[in-house]
Design a protein around this motif. Structure first.
Motif, PDB file in Angstrom:
ATOM      1  N   ALA A   1       0.828  -1.207   0.000  1.00 42.91           N
ATOM      2  CA  ALA A   1       0.000   0.000   0.000  1.00 42.91           C
ATOM      3  C   ALA A   1       0.861   1.256   0.000  1.00 42.91           C
ATOM      4  CB  ALA A   1      -0.926  -0.007   1.219  1.00 42.91           C
ATOM      5  N   ILE A   2       1.956   1.233   0.745  1.00 45.27           N
ATOM      6  CA  ILE A   2       2.835   2.405   0.840  1.00 45.27           C
ATOM      7  C   ILE A   2       3.593   2.651  -0.459  1.00 45.27           C
ATOM      8  CG2 ILE A   2       4.911   3.301   1.981  1.00 45.27           C
ATOM      9  CD1 ILE A   2       3.929   1.874   4.535  1.00 45.27           C
ATOM     10  N   LEU A   3       4.022   1.585  -1.127  1.00 47.16           N
ATOM     11  CA  LEU A   3       4.980   1.727  -2.230  1.00 47.16           C
ATOM     12  C   LEU A   3       4.388   1.579  -3.624  1.00 47.16           C
ATOM     13  CD1 LEU A   3       7.997  -0.196  -0.666  1.00 47.16           C
ATOM     14  CD2 LEU A   3       7.839   2.253  -1.124  1.00 47.16           C
ATOM     15  N   GLN A   4       3.130   1.125  -3.773  1.00 51.29           N
ATOM     16  CA  GLN A   4       2.665   0.843  -5.128  1.00 51.29           C
ATOM     17  C   GLN A   4       2.502   2.115  -5.967  1.00 51.29           C
ATOM     18  OE1 GLN A   4      -0.885   0.469  -6.559  1.00 51.29           O
ATOM     19  NE2 GLN A   4      -1.930   1.659  -4.997  1.00 51.29           N
ATOM     20  N   ILE A   5       2.051   3.225  -5.395  1.00 48.24           N
ATOM     21  CA  ILE A   5       1.984   4.467  -6.175  1.00 48.24           C
ATOM     22  C   ILE A   5       3.381   5.016  -6.463  1.00 48.24           C
ATOM     23  CG2 ILE A   5       1.263   6.890  -6.105  1.00 48.24           C
ATOM     24  CD1 ILE A   5      -1.354   6.002  -4.857  1.00 48.24           C
ATOM     25  N   PRO A   6       4.304   5.081  -5.465  1.00 48.15           N
ATOM     26  CA  PRO A   6       5.675   5.528  -5.796  1.00 48.15           C
ATOM     27  C   PRO A   6       6.351   4.678  -6.871  1.00 48.15           C
ATOM     28  CG  PRO A   6       5.335   5.630  -3.429  1.00 48.15           C
ATOM     29  CD  PRO A   6       4.106   4.976  -4.007  1.00 48.15           C
TER      30      PRO A   6
ATOM     31  N   GLY B   1       5.007   3.222  -9.406  1.00 49.52           N
ATOM     32  CA  GLY B   1       4.488   3.673 -10.690  1.00 49.52           C
ATOM     33  C   GLY B   1       5.103   4.984 -11.135  1.00 49.52           C
ATOM     34  N   LEU B   2       5.259   5.923 -10.199  1.00 46.95           N
ATOM     35  CA  LEU B   2       5.862   7.217 -10.524  1.00 46.95           C
ATOM     36  C   LEU B   2       7.341   7.058 -10.871  1.00 46.95           C
ATOM     37  CD1 LEU B   2       4.234   9.395  -7.703  1.00 46.95           C
ATOM     38  CD2 LEU B   2       3.514   9.190 -10.085  1.00 46.95           C
ATOM     39  N   TRP B   3       8.036   6.212 -10.126  1.00 48.79           N
ATOM     40  CA  TRP B   3       9.467   5.996 -10.410  1.00 48.79           C
ATOM     41  C   TRP B   3       9.676   5.366 -11.782  1.00 48.79           C
ATOM     42  CZ3 TRP B   3      10.100   3.404  -4.976  1.00 48.79           C
ATOM     43  CH2 TRP B   3      10.139   4.404  -3.993  1.00 48.79           C
ATOM     44  N   SER B   4       8.732   4.539 -12.200  1.00 49.69           N
ATOM     45  CA  SER B   4       8.898   3.880 -13.502  1.00 49.69           C
ATOM     46  C   SER B   4       8.851   4.882 -14.651  1.00 49.69           C
ATOM     47  CB  SER B   4       7.827   2.806 -13.692  1.00 49.69           C
ATOM     48  OG  SER B   4       6.561   3.357 -14.003  1.00 49.69           O
ATOM     49  N   ASP B   5       8.148   6.010 -14.461  1.00 48.91           N
ATOM     50  CA  ASP B   5       8.145   7.053 -15.485  1.00 48.91           C
ATOM     51  C   ASP B   5       9.542   7.656 -15.654  1.00 48.91           C
ATOM     52  OD1 ASP B   5       5.428   6.855 -16.080  1.00 48.91           O
ATOM     53  OD2 ASP B   5       4.850   8.275 -14.521  1.00 48.91           O
ATOM     54  N   ARG B   6      10.294   7.677 -14.565  1.00 48.24           N
ATOM     55  CA  ARG B   6      11.622   8.305 -14.592  1.00 48.24           C
ATOM     56  C   ARG B   6      12.731   7.313 -14.913  1.00 48.24           C
ATOM     57  NH1 ARG B   6      13.450  11.960  -9.551  1.00 48.24           N
ATOM     58  NH2 ARG B   6      11.726  13.176 -10.436  1.00 48.24           N
ATOM     59  N   TYR B   7      12.658   6.119 -14.342  1.00 46.86           N
ATOM     60  CA  TYR B   7      13.780   5.186 -14.435  1.00 46.86           C
ATOM     61  C   TYR B   7      13.549   4.012 -15.376  1.00 46.86           C
ATOM     62  CZ  TYR B   7      15.177   7.782 -10.265  1.00 46.86           C
ATOM     63  OH  TYR B   7      15.517   8.779  -9.397  1.00 46.86           O
TER      64      TYR B   7
ATOM     65  N   ARG C   1      -3.011   8.434 -18.653  1.00 46.59           N
ATOM     66  CA  ARG C   1      -3.989   8.811 -17.633  1.00 46.59           C
ATOM     67  C   ARG C   1      -4.922   7.668 -17.256  1.00 46.59           C
ATOM     68  NH1 ARG C   1      -4.821  14.688 -17.385  1.00 46.59           N
ATOM     69  NH2 ARG C   1      -3.339  15.659 -18.817  1.00 46.59           N
ATOM     70  N   ASP C   2      -5.118   6.727 -18.173  1.00 45.39           N
ATOM     71  CA  ASP C   2      -6.037   5.624 -17.894  1.00 45.39           C
ATOM     72  C   ASP C   2      -5.379   4.501 -17.110  1.00 45.39           C
ATOM     73  OD1 ASP C   2      -4.554   5.328 -20.392  1.00 45.39           O
ATOM     74  OD2 ASP C   2      -5.538   3.379 -20.538  1.00 45.39           O
ATOM     75  N   ALA C   3      -4.049   4.533 -16.962  1.00 45.89           N
ATOM     76  CA  ALA C   3      -3.349   3.423 -16.313  1.00 45.89           C
ATOM     77  C   ALA C   3      -2.427   3.854 -15.184  1.00 45.89           C
ATOM     78  CB  ALA C   3      -2.537   2.645 -17.348  1.00 45.89           C
ATOM     79  N   GLU C   4      -2.166   5.159 -15.040  1.00 50.13           N
ATOM     80  CA  GLU C   4      -1.205   5.623 -14.044  1.00 50.13           C
ATOM     81  C   GLU C   4      -1.795   6.716 -13.169  1.00 50.13           C
ATOM     82  OE1 GLU C   4       3.005   5.989 -15.448  1.00 50.13           O
ATOM     83  OE2 GLU C   4       2.042   5.887 -17.414  1.00 50.13           O
ATOM     84  N   VAL C   5      -1.176   6.878 -11.996  1.00 53.63           N
ATOM     85  CA  VAL C   5      -1.615   7.895 -11.040  1.00 53.63           C
ATOM     86  C   VAL C   5      -1.022   9.247 -11.411  1.00 53.63           C
ATOM     87  CG1 VAL C   5      -1.474   8.661  -8.643  1.00 53.63           C
ATOM     88  CG2 VAL C   5      -1.933   6.256  -9.168  1.00 53.63           C
TER      89      VAL C   5
END
Length: 463
Positions: free
Chosen positions: A67-72, A74-80, A201-205
């Protein structure tokens, strides 16, 4: 302008390969997560320093870290990069499995399960699926991944007890380690590498839109629903394997004797109600009724005698209700979420799901240790009743489906004009065209939607 000229084109071989391989990765990971669920409470109580509350933590620790890490993640995958983050998550999952396999205490199992959950790659897999499929086929790819989740849960209930009888708890964690490593092999040998990765937008936060999603009462009602559903599931499995062992005198390796027929009957029974909900537009009535079914089954476990046929019948009611609710809740989120915020809504929803799993295991273990098994089921029944009351006031969802169309190359004025024209097509209830995304987000009534009219409009644009 470079819109999709036709929305009825079939998936390419690359899209099929991407969808199936990503579904396989998701299934391998979830199989590893769920394999332990039907047996851990039996084996963990035999470990040094074990207590019912610590066993509950061992079952559900993954939920908190996920729960703590699943949104981060996803965001990190955009960068790395998608594959890099998926591989990292699967390595964390494998490391947690190894830690649990090498542990001879309940604390080591808890730490291993928490580390398993830290590999929170669900959102990244969805983002990679979006990178590798065209907009008009993305729903199919996501559906395949959804099916893989259901299959992994059903398989785990059946083969988890069998495998534990052969190799024990430590051996089960080594098998889970192997599944994680196999998923990494699939990632690098089968999954295509996208030529371009971008935000979907349909798959990421979208962090800037979290406030909007959290202010939507209907979405919050669904978030509460998935929280309650997984709380009840995890709390139930803190004590259910003990009932099968002690009350039914069924050794752990043979628990599949009851799970297999129960799951088969439950899945067959839910299908007509899914059709009634979706095709006959009776979603609210079916949805609320099956929440009541889950609550009634847990109340039955608390109050009724635990002989074979009573347990069989209550499990049948429980899993029929659980499977239908698990399948319909994401569909309801899709129907209710703003067109351009589906990914953000699903991110909040998934966070609520994993938090529910954590609270269920921790709470169920504490109640079991202090008050006994029947009180755990009463707790679950009370949570189900609370959810039932909240669900009664939900708005009946419209019978709409999502459709995405590639319309790249538009400027803002053209996107605004296209939005208006799309709303004039038969069966289009909502339409948002975002020039910066190059995507038209639609909600359609499939019974009224005219695909030929949309194709004609797209061809007119391209002319």
């Amino acid at each position: 302008m470079n819109p999709a000229l036709h929305i009825d084109t079939p998936m390419t071989r690359t899209e099929v390969r991407a969808s199936l391989s990503l579904a396989a990765i998701y299934m391998l990971r979830m199989l590893g997560m769920f394999l332990i669920l039907p047996v851990l409470s039996v084996f963990a109580l035999e470990l040094p320093d074990a207590s019912p509350q610590l066993v509950g933590f061992a079952i559900s620790a993954y939920g908190l870290t996920q729960a703590i890490l699943q949104i981060p993640f996803g965001l990190w995958s955009d960068r790395y990069g998608r594959k890099r983050l998926i591989a990292l998550g699967l390595l964390l999952f494998a490391a947690g499995s190894v830690l649990a396999a090498l542990s001879d205490s309940i604390y080591g199992i808890i730490a291993g399960r928490a580390l398993q959950g830290a590999g929170a790659v669900a959102a990244v897999i969805m983002a990679l699926a979006a990178d590798l499929t065209r907009e008009e086929h993305r729903t199919k790819a996501m559906a395949l991944i959804g099916i893989s989740i259901g299959m992994s849960f059903a398989l785990s209930m059946v083969i988890g007890p069998v495998l534990s009888g052969w190799v024990g708890l430590q051996g089960l964690f080594w098998i889970i380690t192997a599944l994680a490593l196999l998923a990494i092999a699939v990632l690098y040998t089968v999954v295509p590498t996208p030529s371009v990765s971008r935000f979907h937008r349909d798959a990421e936060v979208r962090p800037a839109s979290l406030k909007t999603v959290l202010a939507n009462r209907e979405l919050l009602r669904l978030d509460l629903g998935i929280f309650c559903l997984h709380l009840v599931l995890t709390a139930t499995f803190v004590v259910l394997p003990l009932i099968l062992r002690d009350s039914l005198q069924l050794e752990t390796a043979k628990h599949w004797h009851i799970y297999l027929p129960v799951f088969g009957l439950a899945i067959a029974s839910m299908v007509p109600f899914v059709i009634l909900a979706e095709k006959k537009r009776k979603m609210k009535a079916v949805f609320v009724s099956f929440i009541g079914l889950v609550a009634i089954s847990d109340a039955g476990f608390a109050w009724l005698k635990h002989d074979f046929w009573i347990v069989f019948g209550l499990l049948y009611l429980f899993f029929t209700g659980f499977n239908l609710l698990e399948a319909t809740l994401p569909s309801l989120v899709s129907k209710i979420a703003p067109l351009d915020l589906k990914g953000t809504a699903m991110g909040v929803y998934s966070t609520a799901q994993f938090l529910g799993a954590f609270v269920g295991g921790a709470g169920g273990g504490w109640i079991y240790g202090h008050y006994g098994i029947p009180q755990v089921f009463l707790f679950c029944a009370a949570v189900g009743l609370l959810w039932f009351v909240f669900a009664l006031s939900m708005k009946a969802p419209r019978g709409l489906s999502s459709l995405l169309v590639n319309v790249s190359g538009l400027n803002h004025d053209q996107a605004s004009s296209l939005s208006k024209r799309l709303l004039q097509l038969p069966g289009v209830a909502e339409a948002v065209v975002l020039a910066e995304d190059g995507v038209a987000y639609l909600k359609i009534d499939k019974e009224k939607f005219d695909r030929m009219a949309l194709n004609g409009l797209l061809q007119e644009m391209a002319a």
